[in-house]
Design a protein around this motif. Structure first.
Motif, mmCIF file in Angstrom:
data_model
loop_
_atom_site.group_PDB
_atom_site.id
_atom_site.type_symbol
_atom_site.label_atom_id
_atom_site.label_comp_id
_atom_site.label_asym_id
_atom_site.label_seq_id
_atom_site.Cartn_x
_atom_site.Cartn_y
_atom_site.Cartn_z
ATOM 1 N N THR A 1 -20.659 62.694 18.874
ATOM 2 C CA THR A 1 -20.882 63.506 20.070
ATOM 3 C C THR A 1 -21.356 64.894 19.666
ATOM 4 O OG1 THR A 1 -19.106 62.352 21.240
ATOM 5 C CG2 THR A 1 -19.859 64.453 22.153
ATOM 6 N N ALA A 2 -22.508 65.272 20.192
ATOM 7 C CA ALA A 2 -23.020 66.626 19.968
ATOM 8 C C ALA A 2 -22.553 67.538 21.095
ATOM 9 C CB ALA A 2 -24.543 66.617 19.898
ATOM 10 N N SER A 3 -22.244 68.766 20.738
ATOM 11 C CA SER A 3 -21.851 69.760 21.739
ATOM 12 C C SER A 3 -22.315 71.133 21.244
ATOM 13 C CB SER A 3 -20.334 69.748 21.971
ATOM 14 O OG SER A 3 -19.644 70.076 20.783
ATOM 15 N N ARG A 4 -22.219 72.116 22.108
ATOM 16 C CA ARG A 4 -22.630 73.455 21.697
ATOM 17 C C ARG A 4 -21.852 74.510 22.460
ATOM 18 N NH1 ARG A 4 -28.829 73.753 22.501
ATOM 19 N NH2 ARG A 4 -28.555 75.938 21.879
ATOM 20 N N GLY B 1 -26.704 72.305 26.930
ATOM 21 C CA GLY B 1 -25.636 71.395 26.554
ATOM 22 C C GLY B 1 -25.412 70.286 27.553
ATOM 23 N N ALA C 1 -28.837 62.962 16.621
ATOM 24 C CA ALA C 1 -28.500 63.372 17.988
ATOM 25 C C ALA C 1 -29.266 64.642 18.319
ATOM 26 C CB ALA C 1 -27.003 63.598 18.133
ATOM 27 N N THR D 1 -27.519 65.101 26.231
ATOM 28 C CA THR D 1 -27.492 64.712 24.828
ATOM 29 C C THR D 1 -28.130 63.337 24.682
ATOM 30 O OG1 THR D 1 -25.285 63.733 25.024
ATOM 31 C CG2 THR D 1 -25.407 66.026 24.307
ATOM 32 N N ILE E 1 -29.135 67.847 21.478
ATOM 33 C CA ILE E 1 -28.457 68.393 22.650
ATOM 34 C C ILE E 1 -29.370 69.439 23.279
ATOM 35 C CG2 ILE E 1 -27.194 70.072 21.227
ATOM 36 C CD1 ILE E 1 -24.846 69.737 23.260
ATOM 37 N N SER E 2 -29.445 69.415 24.592
ATOM 38 C CA SER E 2 -30.320 70.336 25.302
ATOM 39 C C SER E 2 -29.831 71.773 25.182
ATOM 40 C CB SER E 2 -30.423 69.942 26.774
ATOM 41 O OG SER E 2 -29.155 70.093 27.412
ATOM 42 N N ASN F 1 -28.401 60.283 21.668
ATOM 43 C CA ASN F 1 -27.910 59.838 20.367
ATOM 44 C C ASN F 1 -28.747 58.673 19.845
ATOM 45 O OD1 ASN F 1 -25.842 61.679 20.550
ATOM 46 N ND2 ASN F 1 -24.270 60.178 21.023
#
Length: 125
Positions: A69-72, A55, A49, A58, A51-52, A60
């Motif tokens: 799920t990617a998050s930041r 955020g 994945a 994204t 993520i920009s 995948n």
């Protein structure tokens, strides 16, 4: 470059969940897309994945769509990978990485120039 450190790996049964974290320090964290990759024993490292920098975007890999799920949180210089419905084939060492250029996205390992040490995920059947 940015220094990265992953955490959160472990042993989980199939169908379970894990949340990986990646803490960063160094160059401007919030200006760089962050990627997650994994490497299973005997296999090449593969994209999971990305993520920009904000955020907002994204991407995948097909193998994890609908499950990961990617998050930041840029205030904490941390990115996360929430992994649900884990399968034995998700087993491997998971790495986070920072894109080599600010405000750019990428899905190949060569797009990223800073890597963490990895955290191991084992999914038992």
């Amino acid at each position: 470059q940015v220094q990265l450190a992953e955490s959160g790996g472990g042993l989980v049964q199939a169908g379970g969940s894990l949340r990986l974290s990646c803490a960063g320090s160094g160059r401007t964290f919030s200006s760089h897309a962050m990627g997650w990759f994994r490497q299973a024993p005997g296999k090449e490292r593969e994209f999971v994945a990305v993520i920009s920098w904000s955020g907002g975007v994204t991407v995948n890999a097909d193998s994890v769509k609908g499950r990961f799920t990617a998050s930041r949180d840029n205030a904490k210089n941390t990115v996360y990978l929430q992994m649900n419905s884990l399968k034995p084939e998700d087993t491997g060492v998971y790495y986070c990485a920072a894109h080599r250029r600010s405000l750019r996205m990428g899905v190949t390992a060569s797009d990223f120039d800073s890597w963490g040490q990895g955290t191991e995920v084992t999914v038992s059947s």
